[in-house]
Scaffold this motif. Structure first.
Motif, PDB file in Angstrom:
ATOM      1  N   VAL A   6      33.130  36.482  26.059  1.00  0.00           N
ATOM      2  CA  VAL A   6      34.677  36.361  26.362  1.00  0.00           C
ATOM      3  C   VAL A   6      35.214  37.889  25.842  1.00  0.00           C
ATOM      4  O   VAL A   6      35.067  38.533  24.835  1.00  0.00           O
ATOM      5  N   CYS A  48      43.333  33.158  24.811  1.00  0.00           N
ATOM      6  CA  CYS A  48      41.923  33.600  24.410  1.00  0.00           C
ATOM      7  C   CYS A  48      41.544  32.592  23.299  1.00  0.00           C
ATOM      8  O   CYS A  48      40.326  32.100  23.265  1.00  0.00           O
ATOM      9  N   HIS A  51      40.707  29.226  24.114  1.00  0.00           N
ATOM     10  CA  HIS A  51      39.402  28.919  24.877  1.00  0.00           C
ATOM     11  C   HIS A  51      38.300  29.168  24.300  1.00  0.00           C
ATOM     12  O   HIS A  51      37.342  28.409  24.630  1.00  0.00           O
ATOM     13  N   LEU A  52      38.055  29.935  23.158  1.00  0.00           N
ATOM     14  CA  LEU A  52      37.084  30.203  22.467  1.00  0.00           C
ATOM     15  C   LEU A  52      36.566  28.965  21.877  1.00  0.00           C
ATOM     16  O   LEU A  52      37.004  28.216  21.139  1.00  0.00           O
ATOM     17  N   ARG A  53      35.261  28.853  21.792  1.00  0.00           N
ATOM     18  CA  ARG A  53      34.354  27.583  21.582  1.00  0.00           C
ATOM     19  C   ARG A  53      33.276  28.016  20.531  1.00  0.00           C
ATOM     20  O   ARG A  53      32.822  29.306  20.634  1.00  0.00           O
ATOM     21  N   ASP A  56      30.390  31.154  21.289  1.00  0.00           N
ATOM     22  CA  ASP A  56      31.219  32.273  21.963  1.00  0.00           C
ATOM     23  C   ASP A  56      31.113  33.489  21.284  1.00  0.00           C
ATOM     24  O   ASP A  56      31.134  33.452  20.001  1.00  0.00           O
ATOM     25  N   LEU A  58      33.322  37.144  21.267  1.00  0.00           N
ATOM     26  CA  LEU A  58      34.703  37.661  21.601  1.00  0.00           C
ATOM     27  C   LEU A  58      34.347  38.894  21.513  1.00  0.00           C
ATOM     28  O   LEU A  58      34.174  39.672  20.538  1.00  0.00           O
ATOM     29  N   LEU A  80      38.216  32.949  13.362  1.00  0.00           N
ATOM     30  CA  LEU A  80      37.136  32.903  14.563  1.00  0.00           C
ATOM     31  C   LEU A  80      35.968  32.717  14.092  1.00  0.00           C
ATOM     32  O   LEU A  80      34.777  31.703  14.542  1.00  0.00           O
ATOM     33  N   VAL A  85      32.598  31.458  16.218  1.00  0.00           N
ATOM     34  CA  VAL A  85      32.750  32.584  17.268  1.00  0.00           C
ATOM     35  C   VAL A  85      32.520  33.976  16.603  1.00  0.00           C
ATOM     36  O   VAL A  85      32.951  34.254  15.453  1.00  0.00           O
TER      37      VAL A  85
END
Length: 189
Positions: A6, A48, A51-53, A56, A58, A80, A85
């Motif tokens: 992402v 954003c 959305h992040l899981r 993921d 970034l 995060l 993340v």
């Protein structure tokens, strides 16, 4: 199982573009803001983050694109990482996984502080420029948010009892600006 790649891209004004950011990085999804990095209240950043899981990655061009405040930068990276993340800053060539070395954390703090310092210097220069322009009589100030016709319509609708929140949405201004226009006029709402 690997997650999504992402990207988060940000420029400060509508006139700027993000073409140079994350050029050549393959992304599954990208989020792009044209807004100041002074805080984290940015629509695409919020999307954003939602959305992040876990799993993921970034991707961000540089630390100052994610945040201009050291506190915000550190909080975003820490939150995060706690969610699983990975955060990768390409310009600085640093990746944060949550299992970071003391050196990586030092770099995050130092480079984040530089970004915050740059923003402070920019604001200082803007203020100085405005003072000088006022002295020369060339500073006209900010363009009004509404035309005189819109102000009259706003006041009329407020006088008829419409909510300030609805007026703000309809005129695409903040509620504070609604009150500013109402308090500057004859109508006391």
């Amino acid at each position: 199982m690997s997650g999504q790649q992402v990207g988060y891209l940000r420029v400060s004004t509508q006139e700027q573009n993000t073409q140079r950011q994350l050029d050549g990085v393959e992304l599954d999804k990208r989020f792009e803001d044209k807004a100041s990095g002074k805080d984290t209240k940015r629509p695409e950043l919020e999307r954003c983050l939602s959305h992040l899981r876990e799993g993921d990655v970034l991707h961000v061009h540089s630390m100052d694109r994610l945040a201009r405040s050291l506190d915000d930068l550190r909080k975003l990276v820490k939150d995060l990482n706690a969610r699983g993340v990975v955060v990768r800053f390409h310009k600085e060539n640093i990746t944060f996984t949550g299992d970071d070395s003391p050196m990586a954390n030092l770099l995050l703090s130092m480079l984040g502080a530089v970004g915050e310092f740059e923003r402070t210097i920019i604001r200082e220069r803007q203020k100085e420029g405005i003072v000088k322009a006022k002295e020369r009589g060339v500073y006209k100030g900010r363009k009004p948010a509404l035309t005189s016709e819109q102000v009259n319509a706003l006041r009329s609708r407020a006088a008829s009892g419409e909510s300030k929140a609805l007026l703000a949405r309809d005129f695409k201004i903040s509620r504070g600006t609604v009150y500013k226009y109402l308090n500057a006029g004859i109508i006391n709402c």
